[in-house]
Design an enzyme around this catalytic site. Structure first.
Site, mmCIF file in Angstrom:
data_model
loop_
_atom_site.group_PDB
_atom_site.id
_atom_site.type_symbol
_atom_site.label_atom_id
_atom_site.label_comp_id
_atom_site.label_asym_id
_atom_site.label_seq_id
_atom_site.Cartn_x
_atom_site.Cartn_y
_atom_site.Cartn_z
ATOM 1 N N ASP A 152 0.861 -1.183 0.000
ATOM 2 C CA ASP A 152 0.000 0.000 0.000
ATOM 3 C C ASP A 152 0.891 1.225 0.000
ATOM 4 O O ASP A 152 1.990 1.206 0.563
ATOM 5 C CB ASP A 152 -0.905 0.012 1.230
ATOM 6 C CG ASP A 152 -1.985 -1.066 1.183
ATOM 7 O OD1 ASP A 152 -2.372 -1.465 0.069
ATOM 8 O OD2 ASP A 152 -2.437 -1.492 2.252
ATOM 9 N N ASP A 166 -6.951 -1.515 -4.547
ATOM 10 C CA ASP A 166 -8.037 -1.193 -3.617
ATOM 11 C C ASP A 166 -8.974 -0.158 -4.233
ATOM 12 O O ASP A 166 -10.197 -0.259 -4.120
ATOM 13 C CB ASP A 166 -7.476 -0.653 -2.296
ATOM 14 C CG ASP A 166 -6.590 -1.648 -1.574
ATOM 15 O OD1 ASP A 166 -6.790 -2.863 -1.758
ATOM 16 O OD2 ASP A 166 -5.709 -1.202 -0.814
#
Length: 193
Positions: A152, A166
């Site tokens: 991330d 995401d």
């Protein structure tokens, strides 16, 4: 899976009632359905490649370095390895998230043959590309196969750190909700409830 197929329906059976004995309309529907499947996979591949490329860049250039401020304190890029789900929850359930991602991919691929709606093709393509992006991390990143931590890097102020996969999943999910509220089914029919 049976519930998803019930919602999507079978375009051939819906067209058979309207077409009667004449098979020409059914034959005209098939190429249109194939174009929607191609659109689904093009969107999925683009979402997947953007996610994969961004993660490779983050690992090569940002991991182990200070975060990059993009918009002051509102948005920064910061490399984070996330073994859990959204907001870092469920770190002990990495294998379960992997199984869920595989199931989502299998359902989307199975349902693609009944797809006759371009907006649904885009939405499912976003879901498929995002699921493949995070699944790639789960399989190939440390600590091991099916237990890998997702990369991330998009870090808005006062929010969880996330990635492009995401984002694709969330955008696809929102589009599916909007299409459902409008009454548009994946097989292209519109219903009024």
């Amino acid at each position: 899976m049976a519930e998803a197929e019930r919602v999507i329906g079978t375009p051939d059976s819906a067209g058979a009632d309207e077409a009667g004995a004449d098979e020409t309309p059914v034959l005209e529907e098939r190429p249109r359905g194939r174009r929607k499947i191609v659109a689904l996979f093009v969107v999925a591949v683009l979402a997947y490649l953007l996610d994969l490329g961004s993660k490779m860049l983050v690992v090569a250039r940002l991991e182990g370095h200070e975060p990059i401020k993009v918009i002051g304190d509102l948005l920064r890029f910061e490399a984070v390895r996330n073994p859990g789900a959204a907001f870092g929850m469920g770190e002990a359930f990495t294998i379960i998230f992997t199984v869920i991602a595989v199931a989502v991919i299998a359902v989307i691929i199975r349902l693609a043959r009944k797809l006759y709606s371009l907006p649904w093709a885009i939405a499912l393509g976003l879901l498929l590309g995002g699921a493949l992006g995070n699944l790639t991390d789960r399989i190939f990143r440390s600590p091991g196969v099916f237990e890998g931590a997702v990369v991330d890097f998009i870090a808005p102020a006062h929010f969880a750190v996330f990635n492009l996969a995401d984002s694709a999943i969330v955008c696809g999910g929102i589009l599916i909700v909007l299409l459902s509220f409008r009454g548009l089914d994946p097989d292209g029919t519109v219903h009024k409830d």
